[in-house]
Design an enzyme around this catalytic site. Structure first.
Site, PDB file in Angstrom:
ATOM      1  N   HIS A 136       0.819  -1.216   0.000  1.00 33.51           N
ATOM      2  CA  HIS A 136       0.000   0.000   0.000  1.00 33.51           C
ATOM      3  C   HIS A 136       0.852   1.265   0.000  1.00 33.51           C
ATOM      4  CE1 HIS A 136      -4.222  -1.304   0.364  1.00 33.51           C
ATOM      5  NE2 HIS A 136      -3.732  -2.376   0.977  1.00 33.51           N
ATOM      6  N   GLU A 205      -6.564 -12.330   1.292  1.00 33.53           N
ATOM      7  CA  GLU A 205      -7.497 -11.234   1.535  1.00 33.53           C
ATOM      8  C   GLU A 205      -8.412 -11.059   0.322  1.00 33.53           C
ATOM      9  OE1 GLU A 205      -5.067  -7.822   2.340  1.00 33.53           O
ATOM     10  OE2 GLU A 205      -4.179  -8.697   4.146  1.00 33.53           O
ATOM     11  N   HIS A 208      -8.096  -7.296  -1.245  1.00 31.08           N
ATOM     12  CA  HIS A 208      -6.838  -6.635  -1.608  1.00 31.08           C
ATOM     13  C   HIS A 208      -6.413  -7.005  -3.027  1.00 31.08           C
ATOM     14  CE1 HIS A 208      -2.544  -5.322  -0.535  1.00 31.08           C
ATOM     15  NE2 HIS A 208      -2.414  -5.913  -1.703  1.00 31.08           N
TER      16      HIS A 208
END
Length: 236
Positions: A136, A205, A208
């Site tokens: 990120h 996830e 994501h």
């Protein structure tokens, strides 16, 4: 902690700028959950991505709306400075301690290690090393879900950031329960439009996705081992 395999991928940053995600085009999770906790963004915004990532998000939403008119991609989180990554790792560690009825001053080293392993299964190490940036922190990764034509969030069967097996993308794959089958279908829809637009999904996830970072290259190599691409987005 053992180093995650994608961190071995070399990076040659292409120099694309971070750009703001346009709120008129996408739904945003507001208030932003990490800002609400006091995460130190400074003058940065969580709703920024690299230019190439924005282009692919637009493409993914166009694909979604061909299948479900009026539906939109909702951005839960995107750009995350290293300081925010550190803050959220520490916050998640504290939450797990509390859930287990433990305190940091009264846990054994092996208990601390086990909890950190849980944390780092879902959160990248807040590394300041330019060779190993958290996804990120590159502007390449987004945490997303879907909202329907009535602007209601689509139920995926577990909330974003839940530290549990329910977060695994295929958690409901073998369920015969009709409700859980619906969760599965929603996750598949999200993955379908994102992957068709060029993203890759985190293996643990459902929310994501990334394009152009080390994880993206590594995931593509799992599909095509002869792929020797390098990451085009490093820390920014």
């Amino acid at each position: 902690m053992p180093e995650k395999p994608y961190l071995q991928i070399p990076i040659a940053d292409c120099g694309e700028p971070l750009v703001a995600l346009p709120p008129k085009d996408f739904a945003f999770t507001k208030p932003h959950p990490y800002e609400d906790l006091g995460a130190p963004y400074g003058n940065k915004s969580p709703f920024y991505v690299r230019q190439g990532v924005l282009s692919r998000l637009v493409q993914a939403q166009q694909l979604l709306q061909k299948l479900y008119p009026g539906w939109r991609i909702q951005i839960f989180d995107a750009y995350r400075p290293i300081a925010v990554q550190q803050f959220m790792v520490e916050y998640t560690f504290g939450q797990l301690l509390e859930a287990k009825g433990l305190t940091e001053t009264a846990i054994a080293p092996d208990q601390r290690q086990a909890i950190l392993e849980e944390v780092y299964q879902f959160w990248a190490v807040p590394s300041a090393n330019p060779k190993t940036p958290p996804p990120h922190s590159t502007g390449a990764a987004v945490d997303v879900t879907l909202v329907n034509a009535e602007d209601r969030e689509v139920d995926m069967g577990s909330p974003i950031d839940e530290v549990s097996p329910r977060s695994f993308p295929d958690h409901f794959a073998r369920s015969s329960d009709p409700v859980e089958q619906q969760y599965r279908a929603h996750r598949q829809l999200l993955a379908q439009v994102m992957l068709q637009a060029g993203f890759e999904r985190h293996p643990y996830e459902w929310w994501h996705f990334s394009y152009g970072d080390q994880m993206w290259v590594w995931l593509r190599q799992q599909k095509k081992p002869d792929n020797r691409a390098i990451a085009i987005y490093g820390g920014c």
